[in-house]
Design a protein around this motif. Structure first.
Motif, PDB file in Angstrom:
ATOM      1  N   PRO A 188       0.813  -1.222   0.000  1.00  0.00           N
ATOM      2  CA  PRO A 188       0.000   0.000   0.000  1.00  0.00           C
ATOM      3  C   PRO A 188       0.843   1.267   0.000  1.00  0.00           C
ATOM      4  CG  PRO A 188      -0.050  -1.052   2.150  1.00  0.00           C
ATOM      5  CD  PRO A 188       0.664  -1.991   1.235  1.00  0.00           C
ATOM      6  N   SER A 189       0.250   2.335  -0.479  1.00  0.00           N
ATOM      7  CA  SER A 189       0.876   3.655  -0.453  1.00  0.00           C
ATOM      8  C   SER A 189       1.229   4.012   0.991  1.00  0.00           C
ATOM      9  CB  SER A 189      -0.114   4.669  -1.024  1.00  0.00           C
ATOM     10  OG  SER A 189       0.412   5.960  -0.948  1.00  0.00           O
ATOM     11  N   ALA A 221       4.256  -4.955   3.976  1.00  0.00           N
ATOM     12  CA  ALA A 221       3.117  -4.625   4.842  1.00  0.00           C
ATOM     13  C   ALA A 221       3.554  -3.667   5.951  1.00  0.00           C
ATOM     14  CB  ALA A 221       2.554  -5.904   5.461  1.00  0.00           C
ATOM     15  N   PRO A 222       2.626  -2.834   6.402  1.00  0.00           N
ATOM     16  CA  PRO A 222       2.933  -1.964   7.545  1.00  0.00           C
ATOM     17  C   PRO A 222       2.877  -2.778   8.832  1.00  0.00           C
ATOM     18  CG  PRO A 222       0.649  -1.683   6.894  1.00  0.00           C
ATOM     19  CD  PRO A 222       1.246  -2.651   5.918  1.00  0.00           C
ATOM     20  N   VAL A 272      -1.825   4.583   8.740  1.00  0.00           N
ATOM     21  CA  VAL A 272      -2.607   5.826   8.794  1.00  0.00           C
ATOM     22  C   VAL A 272      -1.707   6.973   9.246  1.00  0.00           C
ATOM     23  CG1 VAL A 272      -4.509   7.027   9.974  1.00  0.00           C
ATOM     24  CG2 VAL A 272      -4.819   4.662   9.179  1.00  0.00           C
ATOM     25  N   ARG A 273      -0.885   6.718  10.269  1.00  0.00           N
ATOM     26  CA  ARG A 273       0.023   7.752  10.780  1.00  0.00           C
ATOM     27  C   ARG A 273       1.003   8.206   9.691  1.00  0.00           C
ATOM     28  NH1 ARG A 273       4.748   8.704  12.364  1.00  0.00           N
ATOM     29  NH2 ARG A 273       5.591   6.621  12.064  1.00  0.00           N
ATOM     30  N   ARG A 274       1.542   7.245   8.952  1.00  0.00           N
ATOM     31  CA  ARG A 274       2.500   7.588   7.891  1.00  0.00           C
ATOM     32  C   ARG A 274       1.832   8.400   6.784  1.00  0.00           C
ATOM     33  NH1 ARG A 274       5.855   1.895   7.113  1.00  0.00           N
ATOM     34  NH2 ARG A 274       6.674   1.793   9.224  1.00  0.00           N
ATOM     35  N   LEU A 275       0.623   7.991   6.399  1.00  0.00           N
ATOM     36  CA  LEU A 275      -0.063   8.691   5.307  1.00  0.00           C
ATOM     37  C   LEU A 275      -0.521  10.094   5.715  1.00  0.00           C
ATOM     38  CD1 LEU A 275      -2.149   5.837   3.650  1.00  0.00           C
ATOM     39  CD2 LEU A 275      -0.328   7.166   2.584  1.00  0.00           C
ATOM     40  N   THR A 276      -0.977  10.234   6.954  1.00  0.00           N
ATOM     41  CA  THR A 276      -1.447  11.555   7.394  1.00  0.00           C
ATOM     42  C   THR A 276      -0.283  12.427   7.862  1.00  0.00           C
ATOM     43  OG1 THR A 276      -1.896  10.655   9.602  1.00  0.00           O
ATOM     44  CG2 THR A 276      -3.746  10.756   8.064  1.00  0.00           C
ATOM     45  N   GLY A 277       0.812  11.799   8.274  1.00  0.00           N
ATOM     46  CA  GLY A 277       1.968  12.533   8.798  1.00  0.00           C
ATOM     47  C   GLY A 277       2.760  13.271   7.749  1.00  0.00           C
ATOM     48  N   VAL A 336      -7.647  13.515  -0.414  1.00  0.00           N
ATOM     49  CA  VAL A 336      -6.618  12.658  -1.022  1.00  0.00           C
ATOM     50  C   VAL A 336      -6.212  11.567  -0.031  1.00  0.00           C
ATOM     51  CG1 VAL A 336      -4.218  12.610  -1.855  1.00  0.00           C
ATOM     52  CG2 VAL A 336      -5.775  14.403  -2.627  1.00  0.00           C
ATOM     53  N   ILE A 337      -6.064  11.941   1.239  1.00  0.00           N
ATOM     54  CA  ILE A 337      -5.693  10.958   2.269  1.00  0.00           C
ATOM     55  C   ILE A 337      -6.772   9.878   2.379  1.00  0.00           C
ATOM     56  CG2 ILE A 337      -5.374  10.628   4.763  1.00  0.00           C
ATOM     57  CD1 ILE A 337      -3.912  13.379   4.721  1.00  0.00           C
TER      58      ILE A 337
END
Length: 197
Positions: A25-26, A135-136, A143-148, A156-157
């Motif tokens: 995943p992204s 995998a994370p 979620v933390r990485r994508l929003t951080g 977009v998030i």
């Protein structure tokens, strides 16, 4: 007495390396892992994609991407010259087949870092490819990485998180899963899977 057949000396094992595909995943850290791995082992060849998008400042043709026109990309597809391709945000991206095959035939380990759709297409066209899922450590960490990152709008998030749920659900389609708790550890495990010492 055991029967023996003449003239059937076993063939030496094929020492040609397998294509390794890294997906996940992204936000899981694929690019970071690959950059670390290639710093330690520059002999691992990372495939360069062809794209119809325009170069960004500082990007060089053949380094970050092969920059092609829409017509050139259409020809690559029509001639079966792409292992996989996909469209993102109005631009197309694809993996040139010949470059991958040439490196493998020369005995070089080859790595593709692509999305889930691309990994599925590679599996269809090169069934012996090794598919590795990154995998994370947990959903919350992803979620933390994508929003951080702080660089993208909430819409977009949300879209990325929705895509990540779909991508995580596809983990069972892969040969191996590596959990990205440490970039160094994952890079080492990936190199071991690729038989790079």
């Amino acid at each position: 007495m055991a029967a023996t057949s003449r003239g059937t000396t076993p063939e030496p094992p094929d020492v040609r390396p397998r294509l390794t595909v890294l997906s996940g995943p992204s936000g899981v850290g694929k690019s970071t892992v690959v950059a670390h791995m290639r710093k330690v082992h520059p002999e691992v060849w990372l495939s360069v994609s062809a794209t119809t998008r325009k170069p960004r400042p500082g990007e060089q043709d053949g380094v970050q991407y092969y920059f092609v026109t829409d017509d050139e990309f259409d020809k690559l597809i029509a001639n079966g010259e792409l292992l996989e391709w996909a469209e993102f945000a109005g631009n197309r991206y694809g993996t040139p087949r010949r470059a991958v095959q040439d490196r493998l035939e020369a005995g070089r380990p080859v790595l593709l870092e692509i999305d889930l759709q691309g990994a599925r297409l590679v599996r269809e066209s090169m069934p012996d490819a090794q598919l590795v899922f990154l995998a994370p450590p947990s959903w919350d960490e992803l979620v933390r990485r994508l929003t951080g990152r702080g660089t993208e709008s909430p819409e977009v998030i949300e879209r990325r998180l929705g895509a990540a749920r779909i991508e995580l659900a596809a983990e069972s389609e892969f040969d191996v899963t590596l959990v990205n708790t440490s970039v160094e550890d994952v890079a080492r495990e990936l190199l071991a899977l690729m038989d790079v010492v």
